[in-house]
Write an enzyme that holds these catalytic residues in place. Structure first.
Site, PDB file in Angstrom:
ATOM      1  N   TYR A 124      15.077 -11.802   0.061  1.00  0.00           N
ATOM      2  CA  TYR A 124      13.782 -11.983   0.734  1.00  0.00           C
ATOM      3  C   TYR A 124      12.792 -12.604  -0.266  1.00  0.00           C
ATOM      4  O   TYR A 124      12.807 -12.257  -1.452  1.00  0.00           O
ATOM      5  CB  TYR A 124      13.291 -10.621   1.243  1.00  0.00           C
ATOM      6  CG  TYR A 124      11.841 -10.627   1.607  1.00  0.00           C
ATOM      7  CD1 TYR A 124      11.381 -11.392   2.672  1.00  0.00           C
ATOM      8  CD2 TYR A 124      10.918  -9.887   0.881  1.00  0.00           C
ATOM      9  CE1 TYR A 124      10.040 -11.415   2.996  1.00  0.00           C
ATOM     10  CE2 TYR A 124       9.575  -9.906   1.202  1.00  0.00           C
ATOM     11  CZ  TYR A 124       9.138 -10.680   2.266  1.00  0.00           C
ATOM     12  OH  TYR A 124       7.807 -10.707   2.578  1.00  0.00           O
TER      13      TYR A 124
ATOM     14  N   ASP B 228      19.254  -3.589  -0.557  1.00  0.00           N
ATOM     15  CA  ASP B 228      18.253  -3.689   0.511  1.00  0.00           C
ATOM     16  C   ASP B 228      19.020  -3.679   1.830  1.00  0.00           C
ATOM     17  O   ASP B 228      19.750  -4.625   2.147  1.00  0.00           O
ATOM     18  CB  ASP B 228      17.432  -4.978   0.344  1.00  0.00           C
ATOM     19  CG  ASP B 228      16.300  -5.083   1.364  1.00  0.00           C
ATOM     20  OD1 ASP B 228      16.431  -4.514   2.465  1.00  0.00           O
ATOM     21  OD2 ASP B 228      15.293  -5.763   1.062  1.00  0.00           O
TER      22      ASP B 228
ATOM     23  N   ARG C 153      -1.451  11.812  -2.361  1.00  0.00           N
ATOM     24  CA  ARG C 153      -0.778  10.706  -3.061  1.00  0.00           C
ATOM     25  C   ARG C 153       0.637  11.110  -3.479  1.00  0.00           C
ATOM     26  O   ARG C 153       1.521  10.264  -3.594  1.00  0.00           O
ATOM     27  CB  ARG C 153      -1.598  10.250  -4.276  1.00  0.00           C
ATOM     28  CG  ARG C 153      -0.867   9.251  -5.162  1.00  0.00           C
ATOM     29  CD  ARG C 153      -1.798   8.376  -5.992  1.00  0.00           C
ATOM     30  NE  ARG C 153      -2.876   9.075  -6.628  1.00  0.00           N
ATOM     31  CZ  ARG C 153      -2.770   9.840  -7.726  1.00  0.00           C
ATOM     32  NH1 ARG C 153      -1.605  10.015  -8.313  1.00  0.00           N
ATOM     33  NH2 ARG C 153      -3.827  10.429  -8.232  1.00  0.00           N
TER      34      ARG C 153
ATOM     35  N   LYS D 243      10.254  -2.872   9.478  1.00  0.00           N
ATOM     36  CA  LYS D 243      11.111  -3.682  10.337  1.00  0.00           C
ATOM     37  C   LYS D 243      11.875  -2.806  11.350  1.00  0.00           C
ATOM     38  O   LYS D 243      11.257  -2.239  12.220  1.00  0.00           O
ATOM     39  CB  LYS D 243      12.056  -4.507   9.459  1.00  0.00           C
ATOM     40  CG  LYS D 243      11.326  -5.313   8.364  1.00  0.00           C
ATOM     41  CD  LYS D 243      10.400  -6.323   8.971  1.00  0.00           C
ATOM     42  CE  LYS D 243       9.640  -7.208   8.003  1.00  0.00           C
ATOM     43  NZ  LYS D 243       9.036  -6.622   6.840  1.00  0.00           N
TER      44      LYS D 243
HETATM   45  C1  LIG Z   1      14.919  -7.861   3.699  1.00  0.00           C
HETATM   46  C2  LIG Z   1      13.498  -7.528   3.411  1.00  0.00           C
HETATM   47  N1  LIG Z   1      13.205  -6.694   2.393  1.00  0.00           N
HETATM   48  C3  LIG Z   1      11.922  -6.380   2.090  1.00  0.00           C
HETATM   49  C4  LIG Z   1      10.861  -6.886   2.798  1.00  0.00           C
HETATM   50  C5  LIG Z   1       9.449  -6.521   2.443  1.00  0.00           C
HETATM   51  O1  LIG Z   1       8.948  -5.569   3.337  1.00  0.00           O
HETATM   52  P1  LIG Z   1       7.384  -5.328   3.613  1.00  0.00           P
HETATM   53  O2  LIG Z   1       6.876  -6.497   4.363  1.00  0.00           O
HETATM   54  O3  LIG Z   1       7.381  -4.042   4.400  1.00  0.00           O
HETATM   55  O4  LIG Z   1       6.716  -5.174   2.282  1.00  0.00           O
HETATM   56  C6  LIG Z   1      11.122  -7.763   3.870  1.00  0.00           C
HETATM   57  C7  LIG Z   1      10.006  -8.339   4.642  1.00  0.00           C
HETATM   58  O5  LIG Z   1      10.177  -9.198   5.497  1.00  0.00           O
HETATM   59  C8  LIG Z   1      12.461  -8.081   4.178  1.00  0.00           C
HETATM   60  O6  LIG Z   1      12.775  -8.894   5.203  1.00  0.00           O
END
Ligand SMILES: Cc1ncc(COP(=O)(O)O)c(C=O)c1O
Length: 394
Positions: free
Chosen positions: A112, A184, A59, A209
């Site tokens: 998001y 992000d 962990r 992604k």
């Molecule tokens: C820009 C962005 N940040 C964060 C996330 C969240 O990621 P996760 O699906 O791996 O939790 C996404 C998911 O589509 C995203 O497009």
């Protein structure tokens, strides 16, 4: 570790791996053991309290996971990195590490959907005020930041409207009030944008992604200033949203081809955007590589390329989308993005499924907005495919 001076594609291949290689293997092993055994009890204790390098329990840390973190660290030019089971875990754990009741966050309206829910639903529950400014209104952002805040949270380009925020400008405003800047960087990837060199304190990714790139592993990561990342690591090691070693391996393997993939994806994204601009059934196209994009100049200044993500809306709205999307041959109609296969998805079914139609409207997301994640297929095939789907629609 790969020397800091190596170019980004070289780092994507080599960074983070050397320390974890065993038995002369050229590839990082998947270390699935949950715990680590020590004959020398004093050595065990010193590793446990962080006096010596090593691993104690899965962990907390794991060698395969560490290789993944070190590769991200190398690519983003960060002092430290720590990983998570998903991108949302990286985002939420990082926010909860630093925020206390009475604190304030300034961010943008169309992050998001999951991130937006943290701002609108969960943080207010613990008495953290969140101010969400219209994305791209830099003056309003500066005014809100100047009122004082603990965190300035940016996502650029945004999911799914592909809007851009000037990172350097927001960093300056945040510095004046001592706020932490989190960015992000999922859509841009470290191939095209380096928030840390623009002054950001922390960078987060949904590694699910583009970093992984093959839609077969979930993961998240936060990297940046060591002193901050260590606090996030501590929060995560106790709260437990750790990255699984198998996923870490898949993400690590995917990252080796990150540059090749992103460059092909953005070539196709540009060609698709240019085609969509000429299509009379299209209402609007959102891609920062287009001169008509309202933030094209900022994107040009702070990005090395415009990335593989774009979106568009149809004059016929969702009803037209229901005809166009099934007609595509080279496309998954799915909630994911950043994979080798081209993926199409309406915002209302993918990134912003958690939001009501009114909430999406308030964020500036047209009801029939369709997000495209260009894959690595041949560009001509993707454009031809879209053309024939429009023939079906018309
Ligand atoms: C820009 C962005 N940040 C964060 C996330 C969240 O990621 P996760 O699906 O791996 O939790 C996404 C998911 O589509 C995203 O497009």
């Amino acid at each position: 570790m790969v020397e800091g001076k190596a170019a980004i594609g070289t780092k994507a291949v080599w960074a983070g791996e050397k320390e974890v290689l065993v038995h002369h293997s050229t590839q990082v092993p998947v270390m699935v053991g949950v715990a680590y055994t020590y004959e020398d009890v004093d050595e065990w204790y010193e590793v446990a309290i962080g006096k010596r390098p090593g691993h104690i329990y899965g962990r907390n840390t794991n060698p395969t996971v560490q290789a993944f973190e070190d590769k991200v660290k190398g690519l983003e030019g960060a002092e430290a990195a720590t990983s998570f089971s998903t991108g949302m875990a990286a985002i939420s754990n990082s926010l909860y590490t630093f925020l206390r009741p009475g604190d304030r966050v300034v961010s943008i309206k169309d992050t998001y959907g999951g991130t937006n829910k943290i701002f609108t639903e969960f943080l207010p529950q613990i008495n953290v005020e969140t101010t969400l400014v219209a994305t791209g209104d830099h003056d309003a952002m500066e005014q809100e930041i100047a009122k004082g805040c603990k965190i300035v949270y940016l996502e650029t380009p945004t999911n799914p409207t592909i809007k851009i925020t000037d990172i350097e400008r927001m960093v300056q405003a945040a510095r004046a009030v001592g706020a932490i800047v989190m960015v992000d960087n999922t859509f841009a990837t470290p191939i095209n944008q380096h928030p840390i060199s623009l002054g950001a304190d922390l960078v987060v990714h949904s590694a699910t992604k583009f970093l992984g790139g093959h839609a077969d592993a979930l993961g998240g990561v936060v990297c940046g200033r060591k002193e901050l990342v260590e606090q996030v690591y501590h929060y995560r090691e106790i709260n437990g949203a750790s990255l699984d070693p198998w996923s870490a391996y898949l993400l690590l393997r995917g990252m080796k081809t990150l540059k090749l993939r992103v460059k092909q994806q953005e070539k196709s994204a540009m060609a698709i955007a240019e085609f969509l601009q000429t299509e009379e059934l299209v209402e609007s196209v959102f891609y920062p590589g287009l001169a008509a994009h309202p933030h094209h100049d900022i994107a040009k200044k702070q990005m090395d390329g415009f990335g593989g993500m774009l979106s568009f809306s149809l004059k016929g709205g969702m009803e037209a989308a229901k005809i166009l999307l099934p007609a595509l041959q080279y496309a998954h109609r799915a909630a994911n993005l950043g994979a080798v296969e081209t993926t199409y998805g309406p915002a209302r079914t993918t990134s912003h499924v958690e939001c009501t139609a009114e909430e999406r409207k308030a964020m500036g997301i047209p009801d029939g907005l369709i997000r495209i994640s260009a894959g690595i297929e041949d560009t001509e095939d993707l454009v031809e495919d879209l053309k024939q789907a429009f023939d079906v629609l018309s």
